[in-house]
Design a protein around this motif. Sequence first.
Motif, PDB file in Angstrom:
ATOM      1  N   ASP A 188       5.414 -31.051  -7.111  1.00 39.29           N
ATOM      2  CA  ASP A 188       6.194 -32.236  -6.775  1.00 39.29           C
ATOM      3  C   ASP A 188       7.656 -31.932  -6.473  1.00 39.29           C
ATOM      4  O   ASP A 188       8.408 -32.850  -6.103  1.00 39.29           O
ATOM      5  N   GLU A 189       8.072 -30.682  -6.603  1.00 37.26           N
ATOM      6  CA  GLU A 189       9.457 -30.349  -6.287  1.00 37.26           C
ATOM      7  C   GLU A 189       9.741 -30.417  -4.789  1.00 37.26           C
ATOM      8  O   GLU A 189      10.886 -30.555  -4.375  1.00 37.26           O
ATOM      9  N   TRP A 190       8.710 -30.312  -3.975  1.00 32.47           N
ATOM     10  CA  TRP A 190       8.906 -30.351  -2.533  1.00 32.47           C
ATOM     11  C   TRP A 190       8.586 -31.753  -2.018  1.00 32.47           C
ATOM     12  O   TRP A 190       7.438 -32.143  -1.888  1.00 32.47           O
ATOM     13  N   VAL A 191       9.627 -32.523  -1.758  1.00 30.50           N
ATOM     14  CA  VAL A 191       9.447 -33.855  -1.187  1.00 30.50           C
ATOM     15  C   VAL A 191      10.162 -33.985   0.159  1.00 30.50           C
ATOM     16  O   VAL A 191       9.803 -34.840   0.961  1.00 30.50           O
ATOM     17  N   THR A 192      11.186 -33.193   0.393  1.00 29.93           N
ATOM     18  CA  THR A 192      11.851 -33.136   1.695  1.00 29.93           C
ATOM     19  C   THR A 192      12.172 -31.685   2.002  1.00 29.93           C
ATOM     20  O   THR A 192      12.079 -30.805   1.131  1.00 29.93           O
ATOM     21  N   ARG A 193      12.557 -31.426   3.238  1.00 26.82           N
ATOM     22  CA  ARG A 193      12.814 -30.051   3.683  1.00 26.82           C
ATOM     23  C   ARG A 193      13.908 -29.382   2.863  1.00 26.82           C
ATOM     24  O   ARG A 193      14.804 -30.036   2.336  1.00 26.82           O
ATOM     25  N   GLY A 194      13.782 -28.059   2.720  1.00 29.30           N
ATOM     26  CA  GLY A 194      14.790 -27.280   2.017  1.00 29.30           C
ATOM     27  C   GLY A 194      14.307 -26.671   0.712  1.00 29.30           C
ATOM     28  O   GLY A 194      14.997 -25.835   0.135  1.00 29.30           O
ATOM     29  N   SER A 195      13.119 -27.042   0.223  1.00 24.72           N
ATOM     30  CA  SER A 195      12.618 -26.490  -1.028  1.00 24.72           C
ATOM     31  C   SER A 195      12.082 -25.070  -0.814  1.00 24.72           C
ATOM     32  O   SER A 195      11.565 -24.740   0.250  1.00 24.72           O
ATOM     33  N   THR A 196      12.199 -24.239  -1.845  1.00 25.23           N
ATOM     34  CA  THR A 196      11.715 -22.855  -1.786  1.00 25.23           C
ATOM     35  C   THR A 196      10.622 -22.658  -2.827  1.00 25.23           C
ATOM     36  O   THR A 196      10.820 -22.927  -4.015  1.00 25.23           O
ATOM     37  N   LEU A 197       9.469 -22.200  -2.368  1.00 19.77           N
ATOM     38  CA  LEU A 197       8.308 -21.955  -3.219  1.00 19.77           C
ATOM     39  C   LEU A 197       8.271 -20.495  -3.635  1.00 19.77           C
ATOM     40  O   LEU A 197       8.446 -19.592  -2.808  1.00 19.77           O
ATOM     41  N   LYS A 198       8.025 -20.239  -4.913  1.00 20.81           N
ATOM     42  CA  LYS A 198       7.862 -18.890  -5.432  1.00 20.81           C
ATOM     43  C   LYS A 198       6.428 -18.723  -5.926  1.00 20.81           C
ATOM     44  O   LYS A 198       5.959 -19.500  -6.753  1.00 20.81           O
ATOM     45  N   VAL A 199       5.753 -17.707  -5.407  1.00 22.39           N
ATOM     46  CA  VAL A 199       4.350 -17.470  -5.730  1.00 22.39           C
ATOM     47  C   VAL A 199       4.183 -16.051  -6.268  1.00 22.39           C
ATOM     48  O   VAL A 199       4.649 -15.078  -5.641  1.00 22.39           O
ATOM     49  N   LYS A 200       3.543 -15.921  -7.402  1.00 24.32           N
ATOM     50  CA  LYS A 200       3.161 -14.616  -7.951  1.00 24.32           C
ATOM     51  C   LYS A 200       1.699 -14.369  -7.587  1.00 24.32           C
ATOM     52  O   LYS A 200       0.824 -15.171  -7.906  1.00 24.32           O
ATOM     53  N   LEU A 201       1.445 -13.266  -6.906  1.00 20.08           N
ATOM     54  CA  LEU A 201       0.087 -12.904  -6.494  1.00 20.08           C
ATOM     55  C   LEU A 201      -0.411 -11.752  -7.360  1.00 20.08           C
ATOM     56  O   LEU A 201       0.257 -10.714  -7.473  1.00 20.08           O
ATOM     57  N   LEU A 202      -1.583 -11.930  -7.968  1.00 21.30           N
ATOM     58  CA  LEU A 202      -2.210 -10.905  -8.795  1.00 21.30           C
ATOM     59  C   LEU A 202      -3.610 -10.636  -8.254  1.00 21.30           C
ATOM     60  O   LEU A 202      -4.324 -11.560  -7.882  1.00 21.30           O
ATOM     61  N   ASN A 203      -3.996  -9.379  -8.229  1.00 23.12           N
ATOM     62  CA  ASN A 203      -5.314  -8.988  -7.691  1.00 23.12           C
ATOM     63  C   ASN A 203      -6.095  -8.263  -8.778  1.00 23.12           C
ATOM     64  O   ASN A 203      -5.679  -7.213  -9.261  1.00 23.12           O
ATOM     65  N   GLY A 204      -7.251  -8.825  -9.139  1.00 24.29           N
ATOM     66  CA  GLY A 204      -8.112  -8.179 -10.122  1.00 24.29           C
ATOM     67  C   GLY A 204      -9.269  -7.430  -9.514  1.00 24.29           C
ATOM     68  O   GLY A 204      -9.996  -6.717 -10.219  1.00 24.29           O
ATOM     69  N   ASP A 205      -9.500  -7.588  -8.196  1.00 26.51           N
ATOM     70  CA  ASP A 205     -10.573  -6.863  -7.521  1.00 26.51           C
ATOM     71  C   ASP A 205     -10.126  -5.452  -7.171  1.00 26.51           C
ATOM     72  O   ASP A 205      -8.930  -5.140  -7.137  1.00 26.51           O
ATOM     73  N   TYR A 206     -11.113  -4.599  -6.861  1.00 28.54           N
ATOM     74  CA  TYR A 206     -10.823  -3.198  -6.567  1.00 28.54           C
ATOM     75  C   TYR A 206     -10.747  -2.941  -5.066  1.00 28.54           C
ATOM     76  O   TYR A 206     -11.144  -1.883  -4.575  1.00 28.54           O
ATOM     77  N   PHE A 207     -10.211  -3.919  -4.338  1.00 21.52           N
ATOM     78  CA  PHE A 207      -9.949  -3.779  -2.907  1.00 21.52           C
ATOM     79  C   PHE A 207      -8.801  -4.725  -2.570  1.00 21.52           C
ATOM     80  O   PHE A 207      -8.524  -5.680  -3.303  1.00 21.52           O
ATOM     81  N   PRO A 208      -8.071  -4.494  -1.471  1.00 18.71           N
ATOM     82  CA  PRO A 208      -6.910  -5.331  -1.165  1.00 18.71           C
ATOM     83  C   PRO A 208      -7.303  -6.752  -0.788  1.00 18.71           C
ATOM     84  O   PRO A 208      -8.317  -6.995  -0.142  1.00 18.71           O
ATOM     85  N   HIS A 209      -6.471  -7.681  -1.191  1.00 14.92           N
ATOM     86  CA  HIS A 209      -6.536  -9.056  -0.717  1.00 14.92           C
ATOM     87  C   HIS A 209      -5.240  -9.353   0.032  1.00 14.92           C
ATOM     88  O   HIS A 209      -4.342  -8.503   0.123  1.00 14.92           O
ATOM     89  N   ALA A 210      -5.138 -10.548   0.586  1.00 10.50           N
ATOM     90  CA  ALA A 210      -3.936 -10.915   1.325  1.00 10.50           C
ATOM     91  C   ALA A 210      -3.662 -12.400   1.133  1.00 10.50           C
ATOM     92  O   ALA A 210      -4.504 -13.153   0.628  1.00 10.50           O
ATOM     93  N   TYR A 211      -2.473 -12.816   1.555  1.00 12.60           N
ATOM     94  CA  TYR A 211      -2.012 -14.198   1.342  1.00 12.60           C
ATOM     95  C   TYR A 211      -1.481 -14.778   2.631  1.00 12.60           C
ATOM     96  O   TYR A 211      -0.678 -14.146   3.328  1.00 12.60           O
TER      97      TYR A 211
END
Length: 644
Positions: free
Chosen positions: A474-497
């Motif tokens: 809910d922090e993004w309601v109008t332009r200008g917000s910045t999203l921070k995402v932590k990506l973790l991989n538990g598989d034994y091959f690469p994933h992507a976002y």
Amino acid sequence: MRTKLERRMTAALLPALLLAGAGTVSAQDGAPFQPLPADRTMDVINDGTKSVYKTGSAEGLSGAGHPFAPSETMGADSTNPSNLLPTIYGNALDSAGNEIPNTLPSTAENPYNLHPDPVVSVLSDDRGPEEDLARVIKRLKEATDWRELWATLQTRFRGGLRVPADPRRGDREVIGRGNGAGQIGERVAVRVDQDDVQFAIDILEGNEIDRVYSGMPLLNYKGPEQMKVVDPETKSVTVHQVWTRNAVMSDTFGIDPSNVLDEEWTIHYVIDVVARGHEDFAPFVMYFDDPNLRNGTAVPSVALDGTFFPMNEGKRYEFEYKMAPGRFWNLTYHWGWRVHPQRIQAIENTLKVAAGKTLDQWEIDVFGAAPSSSEEAKLAAISMIGDLAPAKRMWLALKALKEYNFNGRDANSTARLLVDEIEAAFFDWKNRNVLPRGVHDDPDSHVTLFYVNNTIYGSVNGHDGSTHAQPRWDEWVTRGSTLKVKLLNGDYFPHAYMNIDFGGLRGWENTFHNTLPLNGQGPWFTFGRTNWMPNTINPAVVPPAELPEGGYTQNGIFGSAATMEGLGDLATTMEEAREMTQGEKATLIQQELLLASQLSSSNTNADGLGEHDVEIEYRYDPAQRLRFYQFDPFHHGVAIWSVH
């Protein structure tokens, strides 16, 4: 005649995608849908451990506004957002102004414009994997836990299935296994039944069983065997799906439209709705601009909800769904809005190329061309799935339990501990809106995503995912917000976002009628039709996890089950298969992939999970119904986690 290679479309993931070119149509002037105007410049920084994106600006399109407040132009009492597009009853246009066939999903005269009425029949058995696994786990608990057995016995009558006569139910006894009222059920489990154990393993592996979801595994390793081709004679392809409480299961991972690049075609959907799977059938189709106008480059164009058709549990629905010519097709999502984001599945265009490889090749390079062709091939494929995956944890514990055949119900017995692990993993598997045991969210990020079992689990800080409610930022309601995402991989091959905009930049229109009187959901979710664009240029790559020291038997993977003798030679066999498969991939990764520097990254955290950070500055206003869509562009399928 062009070769298949020459007909392949440039991927929607490559930088050329962002040259989204023609058309100067305002988002508010009521003109037909066309590709977005050209100004979609993005700023990107990637140092190998963190990717920072700044999206294009919406200035000159919808104008600054507040999507979550009433629109001034529509009256003070209106609840419509400021970037709502007017509904236009016509097909979308390509950048040359030509109509794209089959892109008008609904009209006032025909709310289901892209398919005739479905053929509906009744399922003889509407049990899904959740019901079947719950039954097995209950019986295993009865066999290994005196308390569970005693609780079950308190509900049984002498004779097992005999229900005493009761004037409130009628004056006759009900006896037997038919559909009579008062049926008690199956016998009490007095020992570990190996048939039960094998049945649960069959469910996880997708082996043939007497269920409508037979062949569709909970371990997501069968992608290479789920690629189909549109028939050149019938101009059609059949997709079988099973809609459950927690998932959309499918026998199709990708479709090759080579035979219909210049022709309209259909998807023949066969959809079985099992227990608690009630939902609207809502395929969301995404199209490119005509690649013939773009020198083969894939430029985003229109996306649309093809229908909102209510489906009831215990029924089979067969739809003949009309598609635009194959050269336009990007992919199709199938999502259930009642349990979102985990009830969702995507079918990709296998001609697309991501980081130098076709999408079917990504699956083959990880799981092999025919992963279920032999037991050895199956073990090698499953070994690529991370050990923290709830489905993998159930599978490993069930495999170990097959080696035990005794009646002990001691709390410290190995069998009892294994059953406790199976049950805990089962509850983890049922809810992808929280991170599974052993994985922790990042307090410094808004969203933590965990890639495992070729799917995604996630959490939003401050959101209680335990209720299965849709996660919101809910922090993004109008332009200008910045999203921070932590990506973790538990598989034994690469994933992507990748992160996609579904209508915030341009807006959307609602072309559907009210289905609430029919127990449906339209028009609660007013996508209707929109333009789509990526919020990230190239995918952010998440490196593979490291196998814990001690392999499958230590490091707390099985909780209180400290030893796993029952795995026996299985652990060694799977470890050898995993190492062989990884070794074979190393050369391919170095030689073939455009993103070699990222894909060869070994950035892992203290828990041995692959790790990457993403930041996205949104320089436009969000769509009201879905703020952003996140997925794995290398292995799409069910690797999806959206935020509202």
